[in-house]
Design an enzyme around this catalytic site. Sequence first.
Site, PDB file in Angstrom:
ATOM      1  N   GLY A   1     -12.216  45.222  45.115  1.00  0.00           N
ATOM      2  CA  GLY A   1     -12.594  45.366  43.708  1.00  0.00           C
ATOM      3  C   GLY A   1     -11.434  45.953  42.914  1.00  0.00           C
ATOM      4  O   GLY A   1     -10.783  45.277  42.131  1.00  0.00           O
TER       5      GLY A   1
ATOM      6  N   CYS B   1     -16.174  68.625  24.881  1.00  0.00           N
ATOM      7  CA  CYS B   1     -16.101  70.082  24.952  1.00  0.00           C
ATOM      8  C   CYS B   1     -16.241  70.524  26.401  1.00  0.00           C
ATOM      9  O   CYS B   1     -17.196  71.212  26.761  1.00  0.00           O
ATOM     10  CB  CYS B   1     -17.206  70.690  24.109  1.00  0.00           C
ATOM     11  SG  CYS B   1     -17.271  69.992  22.464  1.00  0.00           S
TER      12      CYS B   1
ATOM     13  N   TYR C   1     -13.272  50.574  37.757  1.00  0.00           N
ATOM     14  CA  TYR C   1     -13.925  51.889  37.816  1.00  0.00           C
ATOM     15  C   TYR C   1     -13.488  52.729  36.619  1.00  0.00           C
ATOM     16  O   TYR C   1     -13.063  53.878  36.779  1.00  0.00           O
ATOM     17  CB  TYR C   1     -13.592  52.606  39.129  1.00  0.00           C
ATOM     18  CG  TYR C   1     -13.948  51.801  40.355  1.00  0.00           C
ATOM     19  CD1 TYR C   1     -15.271  51.703  40.783  1.00  0.00           C
ATOM     20  CD2 TYR C   1     -12.978  51.117  41.077  1.00  0.00           C
ATOM     21  CE1 TYR C   1     -15.612  50.955  41.898  1.00  0.00           C
ATOM     22  CE2 TYR C   1     -13.310  50.365  42.188  1.00  0.00           C
ATOM     23  CZ  TYR C   1     -14.622  50.291  42.595  1.00  0.00           C
ATOM     24  OH  TYR C   1     -14.949  49.550  43.703  1.00  0.00           O
TER      25      TYR C   1
HETATM   26  C1  PLP Z   1     -17.049  49.505  46.613  1.00  0.00           C
HETATM   27  C2  PLP Z   1     -17.104  48.532  47.697  1.00  0.00           C
HETATM   28  C3  PLP Z   1     -16.132  47.531  47.792  1.00  0.00           C
HETATM   29  C4  PLP Z   1     -14.929  47.477  46.882  1.00  0.00           C
HETATM   30  O1  PLP Z   1     -14.070  48.552  47.111  1.00  0.00           O
HETATM   31  P1  PLP Z   1     -12.659  48.651  46.340  1.00  0.00           P
HETATM   32  O2  PLP Z   1     -12.128  49.976  46.719  1.00  0.00           O
HETATM   33  O3  PLP Z   1     -12.959  48.537  44.890  1.00  0.00           O
HETATM   34  O4  PLP Z   1     -11.818  47.515  46.819  1.00  0.00           O
HETATM   35  C5  PLP Z   1     -16.282  46.572  48.775  1.00  0.00           C
HETATM   36  N1  PLP Z   1     -17.326  46.605  49.635  1.00  0.00           N
HETATM   37  C6  PLP Z   1     -18.273  47.568  49.578  1.00  0.00           C
HETATM   38  C7  PLP Z   1     -19.384  47.541  50.550  1.00  0.00           C
HETATM   39  C8  PLP Z   1     -18.185  48.560  48.611  1.00  0.00           C
HETATM   40  O5  PLP Z   1     -19.103  49.533  48.586  1.00  0.00           O
END
Ligand code: PLP
Length: 403
Positions: free
Chosen positions: A262, A338, A367
């Site tokens: 991701g 704040c 994120y």
């Molecule tokens: C969050 C997650 C991802 C993606 O992780 P990244 O660090 O954004 O690459 C992939 N698989 C699972 C099961 C996740 O929880």
Amino acid sequence: MRAALLHHVHQLADDDLPAYLYDLPGLRRHAGAIRAALPQRVELLYATKANSDPRLLQALAEHVNGFEVASGGEIRHIRGLLPDAPIAFGGPGKTPAELVQALDAGAERLHIESEHELRTLTTVLGDRTADVLLRVNVPVAIRSVALAMGGGPSPFGLDPSQLDRCLHIIAADGRIRLHGLHAHLANGLDARAHLALVDQVMGWADRWAHHRGITLSEVDIGGGMGVDYAHPRDVFDWPTFGIGLRRTLERHPDLTLRIEPGRSVTAYCGWYVTEVLDIKFSRGEAFAVLRGGTHHLRTPAAKQHNQPFEVIPDDSWHQPWTRPEARDEPVTLVGQLCTPKDVLARRARVDRLRVGDRIAFAMAGAYAWNISHHDFLMHPHPTFHHVDDADTPIAGACAFQTA
Ligand SMILES: *Cc1c(COP(=O)(O)O)cnc(C)c1O
């Protein structure tokens, strides 16, 4: 890159700020380069939770094999945008209703997180079939990890001791097809460390399958490919990673590997652009107060880093008093909240920063907005802008540029 960034930042009106700026051509190029670096027998899924902006997802759809989703909301969102995209439904705490939703949406894979979840699935299946991977907390030794998801005690996935019970349930139920195992164990690894992890997972999976006389047709090794906010040019080495995975596949002629990154896919294509509202000195230290803050861009607070940024000078100044500025010194960039936690970058060196200058925070494509507490203090939300294919792409940052 800087010229293109300046061009797009200057096109934003004062009223647009703070603004998220997404570079779609840069994202396409980056995702295409990732896909090209991977062997054919690696399926690339995008982890939707990193950033679910509709236009990002549509741009990614051309370059990925599918989307990993982790909630009923994400299932609905992807289905609404991309009716035919393959989805893999993972994540802990799936409700019976969400399992039904995934089946109704034609989910290509379900990643089963516990025996209870598997049993729940059998109660909602009816006369349908389900294609599953068992997510396992594989016992591996992980070195130097930003965020360990497994290896030790963990709420994620099945303990290896539970796997046999799940195999029995599946064997007794003709409707569930087991394709293999899933292991998302760490975040923030570089390519070599990630390959070492893949080796450990595969070694364990091979022994496990061999003992039970099973052939694994699929292993999903998760996401977690590293993004280095302190060194933006040190991009995850996808070509090296691809070569390493090719070796793994050579030893497993019938195996399909899946990955689901991701952060490393979308981090580079997003910018959070804002302006300096005030500059002050407190006991000798410079602080710049920006419009917006961590309620829009929580990434630096969540990861405890300095968000990289560019200063975009604005020379207009119409007040009769001296324009407040910091010059050639460390400045702490804070937001409007704040709370002392509202820090975007701490003691970052600037040549010159003045009230009214714009600041573009880089690496704000993953994120970022979607993990932020938007309504804390009830400031206006940012505006969103997408650089399109007809425009100049911003991203030098988006393809691989390891020095
Ligand atoms: C969050 C997650 C991802 C993606 O992780 P990244 O660090 O954004 O690459 C992939 N698989 C699972 C099961 C996740 O929880």
